[in-house]
Motif scaffolding. Sequence first.
Motif, mmCIF file in Angstrom:
data_model
loop_
_atom_site.group_PDB
_atom_site.id
_atom_site.type_symbol
_atom_site.label_atom_id
_atom_site.label_comp_id
_atom_site.label_asym_id
_atom_site.label_seq_id
_atom_site.Cartn_x
_atom_site.Cartn_y
_atom_site.Cartn_z
ATOM 1 N N UNK A 91 16.911 5.526 10.043
ATOM 2 C CA UNK A 91 16.098 5.054 11.156
ATOM 3 C C UNK A 91 14.655 5.554 11.089
ATOM 4 N N UNK A 92 14.441 6.830 10.728
ATOM 5 C CA UNK A 92 13.078 7.379 10.746
ATOM 6 C C UNK A 92 12.222 6.782 9.631
ATOM 7 N N UNK A 93 12.657 6.945 8.370
ATOM 8 C CA UNK A 93 11.886 6.408 7.252
ATOM 9 C C UNK A 93 11.862 4.884 7.291
ATOM 10 N N UNK A 94 12.993 4.278 7.676
ATOM 11 C CA UNK A 94 13.046 2.825 7.749
ATOM 12 C C UNK A 94 12.042 2.258 8.738
ATOM 13 N N UNK A 95 11.919 2.910 9.879
ATOM 14 C CA UNK A 95 10.964 2.450 10.889
ATOM 15 C C UNK A 95 9.530 2.587 10.383
ATOM 16 N N UNK A 96 9.254 3.662 9.672
ATOM 17 C CA UNK A 96 7.923 3.847 9.079
ATOM 18 C C UNK A 96 7.624 2.721 8.105
ATOM 19 N N UNK A 98 9.009 -0.323 7.962
ATOM 20 C CA UNK A 98 8.890 -1.614 8.652
ATOM 21 C C UNK A 98 7.501 -1.746 9.273
ATOM 22 N N UNK A 99 7.053 -0.703 9.945
ATOM 23 C CA UNK A 99 5.733 -0.760 10.582
ATOM 24 C C UNK A 99 4.617 -0.882 9.550
ATOM 25 N N UNK A 104 0.270 -4.791 6.518
ATOM 26 C CA UNK A 104 -0.479 -4.912 5.264
ATOM 27 C C UNK A 104 -1.487 -6.052 5.273
ATOM 28 N N UNK A 105 -1.133 -7.192 5.837
ATOM 29 C CA UNK A 105 -2.106 -8.288 5.896
ATOM 30 C C UNK A 105 -3.264 -7.935 6.823
ATOM 31 N N UNK A 106 -2.966 -7.266 7.936
ATOM 32 C CA UNK A 106 -4.032 -6.822 8.837
ATOM 33 C C UNK A 106 -5.045 -5.953 8.103
ATOM 34 N N UNK A 107 -4.554 -5.096 7.207
ATOM 35 C CA UNK A 107 -5.453 -4.198 6.486
ATOM 36 C C UNK A 107 -6.504 -4.981 5.707
ATOM 37 N N UNK A 108 -6.102 -6.105 5.112
ATOM 38 C CA UNK A 108 -7.032 -6.922 4.327
ATOM 39 C C UNK A 108 -8.027 -7.636 5.234
ATOM 40 N N UNK A 109 -7.516 -8.348 6.212
ATOM 41 C CA UNK A 109 -8.396 -9.187 7.031
ATOM 42 C C UNK A 109 -9.301 -8.358 7.948
#
Length: 431
Positions: A91-96, A98-99, A104-109
């Motif tokens: 749950x902890x690493x998986x949530x990281x 997923x978020x 990733x697309x936001x980072x580009x635009x």
Amino acid sequence: MPLPFSDPIWQKPPAASAFRSLFPGGQRADVVIVGGGILGLSTALHAARFGLAVQVLEAGEIGQGASGLNGGQVIPGLKYDPEWLLEHFGSERGEILVNFAASTADAVFELIRDEKLAVPFVRNGWIQAAHTETALKAAANRDRQWRNRGADVRLLSQTEIAALTGAQGYLGGYLGGWLDRRAGVIDPLAYTSELARIASAAGVKIAEHQKVIRLDNNAGIWRISTEGGAELQAKAVILATNAYTGDLLPGLAETIVPLHSFQIATAPLPSDLAAGILPEGQAVSDSRRILVYYRKSADGRLVLGGRGRMALPTSESDWAHLERALLRLYPALSGVAIEKRWFGRVAMTSDHLPHIHEPEQGLMAVVGCQGRGVGLMTALGERIAGYLASGDARQLPFPVSQIRPIPFHVFRQVGVAATIAWYRMLDAFER
């Protein structure tokens, strides 16, 4: 010297310049980054803004590798959906994860917007087209998982996907699909060039035509030697060569399978044809095992790509399978010339996830874009820079893993070629 058929339709901004800046002899950098692609430049930019002294060494020219040769699709997410990531990483690493994948697309635009980069782009989404009932069910499952997290996604009916793609041939007989509005398309060569420009403006020293041939660690200080005779020192080294990884770090190249992604571009489409093909400017990937992907360029061409032969291409006939796919999607384009053919490499890992390695203190390597490198490596570069600046491993979304070469890696070309042939046959039966 660039390989034949490595000249894409993408364009560097008119103001793009060559980079020849090296740290003076005897002056130590905080970080030397090997590889001037999207990952290397994003890491360099953000590391410099954290106050680190950064040197980027590129064996060829900026944008000459996969970062400038790809299809320019900016797709968020990983190959796996949220529930799989949560199940396999906890749950902890998986949530990281997923978020991070969602961002990733936001980072580009956001970078294009905030830095006012001279990069042609359209952000109207990415369509994953379903050609079978099984693929349609998978799309519905993916849609449910991301909608539950508030993502701007939705399923497409057969009528809707036909209108958004304009595909009419039998390859385009989609049963439906999935639209991810977070995604978009860019000119990847312009983007990589602009990343280099703003990294340089932030204080990063970038040197093209500086192939690194040796790394030595002497009492915690790395010594970096290039083919051109340059000798540098740094506290940390990042290997950001991905699908073009050589033997600098023993075993690293054997952890990936570099595949060739081939692309074609038509002449600019006549207005009557252009109006009915991808009228809203989305990118498309289909759901076949050996998929094809396509988009329109800023100057009105249709660009289509897919897997190519493992060996280097030798003639235009090596792109014939993509030309056939193009006409199967859009028979009306039979009279439109193919004006460009090119290829680049994609790095695949055995588990289809990016890998971060830190085999020694101060030495990191990142491999495995899995065909989603534009967004993934832009966002990951910022995280790696944060780790370099703070030493806090929580900055890294993926766990650091050991270098584990793929068994029988020497036979990869034979194995991949056989697998591709088998998958093509299965895809043919599903038409």
